[in-house]
Enzyme design. Sequence first.
Site, PDB file in Angstrom:
ATOM      1  N   ASP A 159      -5.446  -3.094  48.154  1.00  6.49           N
ATOM      2  CA  ASP A 159      -4.096  -2.627  48.469  1.00  6.49           C
ATOM      3  C   ASP A 159      -4.154  -1.998  49.856  1.00  6.49           C
ATOM      4  O   ASP A 159      -5.171  -2.117  50.571  1.00  6.49           O
ATOM      5  CB  ASP A 159      -3.549  -1.692  47.373  1.00  6.49           C
ATOM      6  CG  ASP A 159      -4.207  -0.320  47.371  1.00  6.49           C
ATOM      7  OD1 ASP A 159      -5.188  -0.117  48.118  1.00  6.49           O
ATOM      8  OD2 ASP A 159      -3.742   0.561  46.621  1.00  6.49           O
ATOM      9  N   HIS A 160      -3.086  -1.295  50.250  1.00  4.28           N
ATOM     10  CA  HIS A 160      -3.038  -0.692  51.594  1.00  4.28           C
ATOM     11  C   HIS A 160      -4.177   0.314  51.803  1.00  4.28           C
ATOM     12  O   HIS A 160      -4.713   0.419  52.894  1.00  4.28           O
ATOM     13  CB  HIS A 160      -1.687  -0.010  51.804  1.00  4.28           C
ATOM     14  CG  HIS A 160      -1.298   0.907  50.689  1.00  4.28           C
ATOM     15  ND1 HIS A 160      -0.866   0.437  49.469  1.00  4.28           N
ATOM     16  CD2 HIS A 160      -1.306   2.258  50.589  1.00  4.28           C
ATOM     17  CE1 HIS A 160      -0.602   1.463  48.674  1.00  4.28           C
ATOM     18  NE2 HIS A 160      -0.871   2.582  49.331  1.00  4.28           N
ATOM     19  N   CYS A 218      -9.091  -0.324  46.105  1.00  2.04           N
ATOM     20  CA  CYS A 218      -7.865   0.446  46.285  1.00  2.04           C
ATOM     21  C   CYS A 218      -8.311   1.885  46.517  1.00  2.04           C
ATOM     22  O   CYS A 218      -9.511   2.130  46.711  1.00  2.04           O
ATOM     23  CB  CYS A 218      -6.908   0.287  45.108  1.00  2.04           C
ATOM     24  SG  CYS A 218      -7.477   0.933  43.537  1.00  2.04           S
ATOM     25  N   GLY A 219      -7.383   2.834  46.501  1.00  3.97           N
ATOM     26  CA  GLY A 219      -7.766   4.203  46.833  1.00  3.97           C
ATOM     27  C   GLY A 219      -8.850   4.750  45.923  1.00  3.97           C
ATOM     28  O   GLY A 219      -9.926   5.149  46.373  1.00  3.97           O
ATOM     29  N   THR A 220      -8.570   4.752  44.619  1.00 10.77           N
ATOM     30  CA  THR A 220      -9.550   5.265  43.651  1.00 10.77           C
ATOM     31  C   THR A 220     -10.396   4.173  43.017  1.00 10.77           C
ATOM     32  O   THR A 220     -11.409   4.460  42.381  1.00 10.77           O
ATOM     33  CB  THR A 220      -8.818   5.966  42.486  1.00 10.77           C
ATOM     34  OG1 THR A 220      -8.008   4.983  41.810  1.00 10.77           O
ATOM     35  CG2 THR A 220      -7.959   7.120  42.976  1.00 10.77           C
ATOM     36  N   GLY A 221      -9.944   2.945  43.105  1.00 12.04           N
ATOM     37  CA  GLY A 221     -10.585   1.830  42.404  1.00 12.04           C
ATOM     38  C   GLY A 221     -10.027   1.645  41.000  1.00 12.04           C
ATOM     39  O   GLY A 221     -10.162   0.574  40.404  1.00 12.04           O
ATOM     40  N   GLY A 248      -6.837   1.598  39.799  1.00  2.00           N
ATOM     41  CA  GLY A 248      -5.713   0.670  39.662  1.00  2.00           C
ATOM     42  C   GLY A 248      -6.202  -0.768  39.618  1.00  2.00           C
ATOM     43  O   GLY A 248      -5.771  -1.563  38.766  1.00  2.00           O
ATOM     44  N   MET A 249      -7.100  -1.114  40.528  1.00  3.79           N
ATOM     45  CA  MET A 249      -7.663  -2.473  40.548  1.00  3.79           C
ATOM     46  C   MET A 249      -8.432  -2.746  39.265  1.00  3.79           C
ATOM     47  O   MET A 249      -8.256  -3.793  38.624  1.00  3.79           O
ATOM     48  CB  MET A 249      -8.609  -2.647  41.746  1.00  3.79           C
ATOM     49  CG  MET A 249      -7.918  -2.733  43.076  1.00  3.79           C
ATOM     50  SD  MET A 249      -6.923  -4.241  43.206  1.00  3.79           S
ATOM     51  CE  MET A 249      -6.342  -4.075  44.894  1.00  3.79           C
ATOM     52  N   HIS A 261     -26.647  -4.671  34.190  1.00  7.90           N
ATOM     53  CA  HIS A 261     -26.341  -4.362  32.791  1.00  7.90           C
ATOM     54  C   HIS A 261     -24.985  -4.891  32.323  1.00  7.90           C
ATOM     55  O   HIS A 261     -24.840  -5.283  31.183  1.00  7.90           O
ATOM     56  CB  HIS A 261     -26.372  -2.846  32.564  1.00  7.90           C
ATOM     57  CG  HIS A 261     -27.760  -2.276  32.613  1.00  7.90           C
ATOM     58  ND1 HIS A 261     -28.040  -0.968  32.305  1.00  7.90           N
ATOM     59  CD2 HIS A 261     -28.954  -2.843  32.949  1.00  7.90           C
ATOM     60  CE1 HIS A 261     -29.344  -0.743  32.438  1.00  7.90           C
ATOM     61  NE2 HIS A 261     -29.923  -1.862  32.840  1.00  7.90           N
ATOM     62  N   ARG A 276     -30.406  -7.682  25.721  1.00  9.53           N
ATOM     63  CA  ARG A 276     -29.531  -6.774  24.960  1.00  9.53           C
ATOM     64  C   ARG A 276     -28.191  -6.560  25.658  1.00  9.53           C
ATOM     65  O   ARG A 276     -27.176  -6.306  25.007  1.00  9.53           O
ATOM     66  CB  ARG A 276     -30.226  -5.429  24.716  1.00  9.53           C
ATOM     67  CG  ARG A 276     -30.454  -4.583  25.964  1.00  9.53           C
ATOM     68  CD  ARG A 276     -31.291  -3.345  25.662  1.00  9.53           C
ATOM     69  NE  ARG A 276     -31.357  -2.408  26.770  1.00  9.53           N
ATOM     70  CZ  ARG A 276     -32.113  -2.554  27.858  1.00  9.53           C
ATOM     71  NH1 ARG A 276     -32.871  -3.633  27.988  1.00  9.53           N
ATOM     72  NH2 ARG A 276     -32.114  -1.646  28.815  1.00  9.53           N
ATOM     73  N   HIS A 277     -28.197  -6.713  26.987  1.00  3.47           N
ATOM     74  CA  HIS A 277     -26.940  -6.532  27.731  1.00  3.47           C
ATOM     75  C   HIS A 277     -25.984  -7.694  27.470  1.00  3.47           C
ATOM     76  O   HIS A 277     -24.769  -7.505  27.423  1.00  3.47           O
ATOM     77  CB  HIS A 277     -27.221  -6.363  29.223  1.00  3.47           C
ATOM     78  CG  HIS A 277     -28.109  -5.192  29.500  1.00  3.47           C
ATOM     79  ND1 HIS A 277     -27.727  -3.906  29.218  1.00  3.47           N
ATOM     80  CD2 HIS A 277     -29.381  -5.124  29.976  1.00  3.47           C
ATOM     81  CE1 HIS A 277     -28.710  -3.073  29.533  1.00  3.47           C
ATOM     82  NE2 HIS A 277     -29.726  -3.794  29.987  1.00  3.47           N
TER      83      HIS A 277
HETATM   84  C1  RB5 Z   1      -2.286   4.172  46.545  1.00  2.00           C
HETATM   85  O1  RB5 Z   1      -1.720   5.349  47.005  1.00  2.00           O
HETATM   86  C2  RB5 Z   1      -3.182   4.448  45.343  1.00  2.00           C
HETATM   87  O2  RB5 Z   1      -2.423   4.833  44.253  1.00  2.00           O
HETATM   88  C3  RB5 Z   1      -3.980   3.231  45.006  1.00  2.00           C
HETATM   89  O3  RB5 Z   1      -4.708   2.843  46.116  1.00  2.00           O
HETATM   90  C4  RB5 Z   1      -4.986   3.379  43.910  1.00  2.00           C
HETATM   91  O4  RB5 Z   1      -5.795   4.498  44.095  1.00  2.00           O
HETATM   92  C5  RB5 Z   1      -4.483   3.289  42.545  1.00  2.00           C
HETATM   93  O5  RB5 Z   1      -5.227   3.308  41.560  1.00  2.00           O
END
Ligand code: RB5
Length: 143
Positions: free
Chosen positions: A8-9, A65-68, A70-71, A98, A132-133
């Site tokens: 994402d952005h 993405c920002g936190t990972g 959402g993806m 694993h 096992r994995h």
């Molecule tokens: C974008 O602001 C943020 O929400 C997105 O990148 C991501 O972290 C969502 O999980």
Amino acid sequence: MKIGICSDHAGYDYKSRLVPYLQKKGYEVVDFGTDSTDSMDYPDVAHPLAEAVEKGAVDCGIAMCGTGNGMALTLNKHQGIRAGLAWGTEIGRLVKAHNNANVLVMPARFISYRMVQAITKTWLDTPFEGGRHQRRIDKVPCR
Ligand code: RB5
């Protein structure tokens, strides 16, 4: 080997640097977007990447993405996807060894680009251990 990539952005800057890095290493890269730092919704690129991995149009995927999160949560809605979040090289190794993650997800707002490169290299170079994995992975899909 063909790698699908999306962000994402929040992950756009790292994605735009990772694509030439992978190409220089000899990988074929299919970029599913996004194409700028303009705000967008991560499912709009995560679902097409997941479908490409499931269909075998690409061998594996990388998503940021920002936190990972959402993806990861979007990608993992797909039965054929094992998307694993990694923020360090040891987790990047384990998510392949694993969990046999077929999509690597990284949190762009919480790690450096240097770390993104290092995790990506480790994940690509690590083989799945099986045994096992494999038994555990076989139990993951909803019954
Ligand atoms: C974008 O602001 C943020 O929400 C997105 O990148 C991501 O972290 C969502 O999980």
